[in-house]
Write an enzyme that holds these catalytic residues in place. Structure first.
Site, PDB file in Angstrom:
ATOM      1  N   SER A   1      20.668 -47.314  18.179  1.00 36.49           N
ATOM      2  CA  SER A   1      21.185 -46.184  17.404  1.00 36.49           C
ATOM      3  C   SER A   1      21.406 -46.523  15.940  1.00 36.49           C
ATOM      4  O   SER A   1      21.972 -47.567  15.613  1.00 36.49           O
ATOM      5  CB  SER A   1      22.507 -45.700  17.991  1.00 36.49           C
ATOM      6  OG  SER A   1      22.291 -44.786  19.020  1.00 36.49           O
TER       7      SER A   1
ATOM      8  N   HIS B   1      26.763 -40.341  15.487  1.00 38.93           N
ATOM      9  CA  HIS B   1      27.571 -40.592  16.674  1.00 38.93           C
ATOM     10  C   HIS B   1      28.204 -41.979  16.645  1.00 38.93           C
ATOM     11  O   HIS B   1      29.175 -42.220  17.366  1.00 38.93           O
ATOM     12  CB  HIS B   1      26.761 -40.385  17.962  1.00 38.93           C
ATOM     13  CG  HIS B   1      25.580 -41.280  18.127  1.00 38.93           C
ATOM     14  ND1 HIS B   1      24.307 -40.930  17.726  1.00 38.93           N
ATOM     15  CD2 HIS B   1      25.458 -42.506  18.674  1.00 38.93           C
ATOM     16  CE1 HIS B   1      23.461 -41.897  18.017  1.00 38.93           C
ATOM     17  NE2 HIS B   1      24.137 -42.874  18.598  1.00 38.93           N
TER      18      HIS B   1
ATOM     19  N   ASP C   1      22.593 -35.968  12.813  1.00 36.50           N
ATOM     20  CA  ASP C   1      23.251 -37.117  13.437  1.00 36.50           C
ATOM     21  C   ASP C   1      23.207 -38.266  12.432  1.00 36.50           C
ATOM     22  O   ASP C   1      22.343 -39.126  12.477  1.00 36.50           O
ATOM     23  CB  ASP C   1      22.522 -37.495  14.728  1.00 36.50           C
ATOM     24  CG  ASP C   1      23.199 -38.607  15.501  1.00 36.50           C
ATOM     25  OD1 ASP C   1      24.259 -39.088  15.050  1.00 36.50           O
ATOM     26  OD2 ASP C   1      22.667 -39.005  16.566  1.00 36.50           O
TER      27      ASP C   1
END
Length: 457
Positions: free
Chosen positions: A324, A212, A242
């Site tokens: 992240s 992402h 991801d």
């Protein structure tokens, strides 16, 4: 971040009397009985987590349809193997190999069918499910946004799976990708974490981060508003994972196999491997620094608002917006995952999900570190979950993983961003952290000419 230029490395059987053969035939049943008794009495071997994964891989193949997952008992340092059916020979095999054996009700095929039902009937934003071999069930979780008719639908679907197949629980937070910082890299208005350095398919240096993040911006820098240092080659999000591969623009960029823990400390990564349920793991990120916890589920499906992501690792390691893409690894030097998202924070706790490193490496055709050894799904598959869903991919010959380490992009004196410069709205970073910017977590260590100045809380 350091950008040093370095060179590329590239039976025979003897005849016997009939009487002797007859005597041997009389002795064999007694010998077999003794072996069976010995196996029943055998104590499980003491194993490291990586050794347990290797053993689970072999047993998954040997036991076939009777294998219903495995997990690592960290306290006893043992591999526990779930077995369905009443074939005592298979139980003996597992015990002789050194595993503790537990008879369970749900087979791999039944668990896989239940997961397909959840996918078809309960793909609701804010829900997630993962295989938990410790309970021999699917653990379903719903965040705070799942209410009313959607909650009733989820509960009804779980109940229809039958007693003992799945459980459902609430999470206080909201499932979302943790876009913002890590050992920080910046792209557009987003801030993410460098996960692990890799060698790309063409032999050039690169790094893995969250998918992402990769779909949020094409170019990434090691300083806010700084010149790009890498370009996204491929990114997957949402969908089957991801993860993103970013190639360094300078082909001579040094990409060491370390994870930077701050305060001058590093962990040398020696291999890449998938997680095993019950395994102790560490996570590094610039928003929350170094945190630890346990793997609680495999082959997790997470229904983010931005879309469904499959094949993730579920843990109880805390994380917050800004983590992240960051590194999930073990104390003894195995690269495990890349931070994807979750709920909660490092005050209240919560569920967190990670992209398996081995899956990402296989998908992008990269190898860990300098590429001296492979790290893909390797020859070792098997541990943890149900069938293919819980495959533990070994490190092949043992690859080196590059962490955020010395080549990790840090915030330096510029910090990890605040206010409008943090991970922004959904259109900036694949639905990331909203307006949260990490509220000044990134003071940095100011070592711009050395080890990337990773931001710390």
């Amino acid at each position: 971040m350091s950008h040093k230029r370095i060179p590329k490395r590239k039976a025979a059987l003897a005849a016997g009397a009939v009487a002797a053969l007859g005597a041997a035939a009389l002795l064999l049943p007694n010998a077999n009985a003794s072996q069976t008794d010995a196996a029943d009495d055998a104590a499980p071997r003491t194993l490291k987590a990586a050794e347990a994964s290797d053993l689970a891989s072999r047993l998954a193949e040997q036991l076939g349809g009777a294998f219903a997952g495995a997990y690592y008992d960290a306290d006893g340092r043992q591999l526990v193997v779930n077995v369905v059916g009443d074939d005592n020979d298979l139980v003996v095999q597992a015990k002789k190999a050194g595993a503790a054996v537990r008879e369970v009700d749900n087979s791999t095929a039944e668990i896989e069918a239940a997961a397909q039902t959840l996918k078809a009937e309960a793909t609701i934003p804010g829900t997630a499910w993962a295989v938990d071999p410790r309970t021999n069930r699917i653990q379903v979780t719903a965040d705070s946004t799942v209410t009313g008719a959607e909650w009733d639908r989820l509960e009804s679907t779980v109940q229809d799976l039958g007693s003992g197949m799945a459980t459902v629980k609430r999470s206080a937070g909201e499932f979302k990708p943790f876009v913002e910082g890590g050992d920080a890299v910046f792209g557009g208005g987003a801030r993410c974490s460098l996960g692990f350095n890799v060698t790309t398919q063409d032999g050039a240096p690169g790094f893995l981060t969250a998918g992402h993040c990769g779909v949020a911006a094409a170019e990434w820098s090691d300083a806010q508003n700084g010149a790009p240092i890498g370009t996204v080659e491929t990114a997957t999000f949402p969908g089957e994972g991801d993860f993103a591969l970013v190639a360094y623009d300078d082909p001579a960029t040094e990409a060491p196999s370390t994870v930077d823990l701050g305060d001058g400390r590093t962990v040398e990564i020696t291999q890449a491997a998938e997680a095993a349920v019950g395994q102790q793991v560490l996570r590094m990120g610039s928003t929350t620094g170094l945190n630890d916890g346990t793997v609680t589920g495999l082959d997790a499906t997470v229904n983010y608002a931005e879309g469904t992501v499959t094949g993730l690792i579920q843990t109880d390691v805390c994380a917050e917006p800004g983590d992240s893409g960051g590194s999930l690894f073990t104390e003894d030097g195995s690269a495990i995952g890349l931070t994807s998202g979750g709920s909660g924070d490092c005050t209240a706790g919560g569920e967190t999900f990670f992209q398996p490193v081995t899956t990402a490496l296989e998908a992008v055709g990269a190898t860990i570190g300098t590429g001296d050894a492979g790290a893909g799904a390797g020859d070792e598959a098997g541990a943890g979950g149900a069938g293919d869903e819980g495959a533990v991919a070994g490190a092949g010959d043992g690859g080196a993983v590059a962490g955020a380490g010395d080549a990790g992009a840090g915030a330096g004196d510029e910090g990890a961003g605040a206010g409008d410069e943090g991970a922004g709205a959904d259109d900036q970073a694949a639905g990331g952290a909203g307006d949260q910017a990490g509220d000044g977590h990134g003071a940095g260590r100011g070592a711009d000419d050395a080890s990337g100045a990773a931001s710390r809380q």
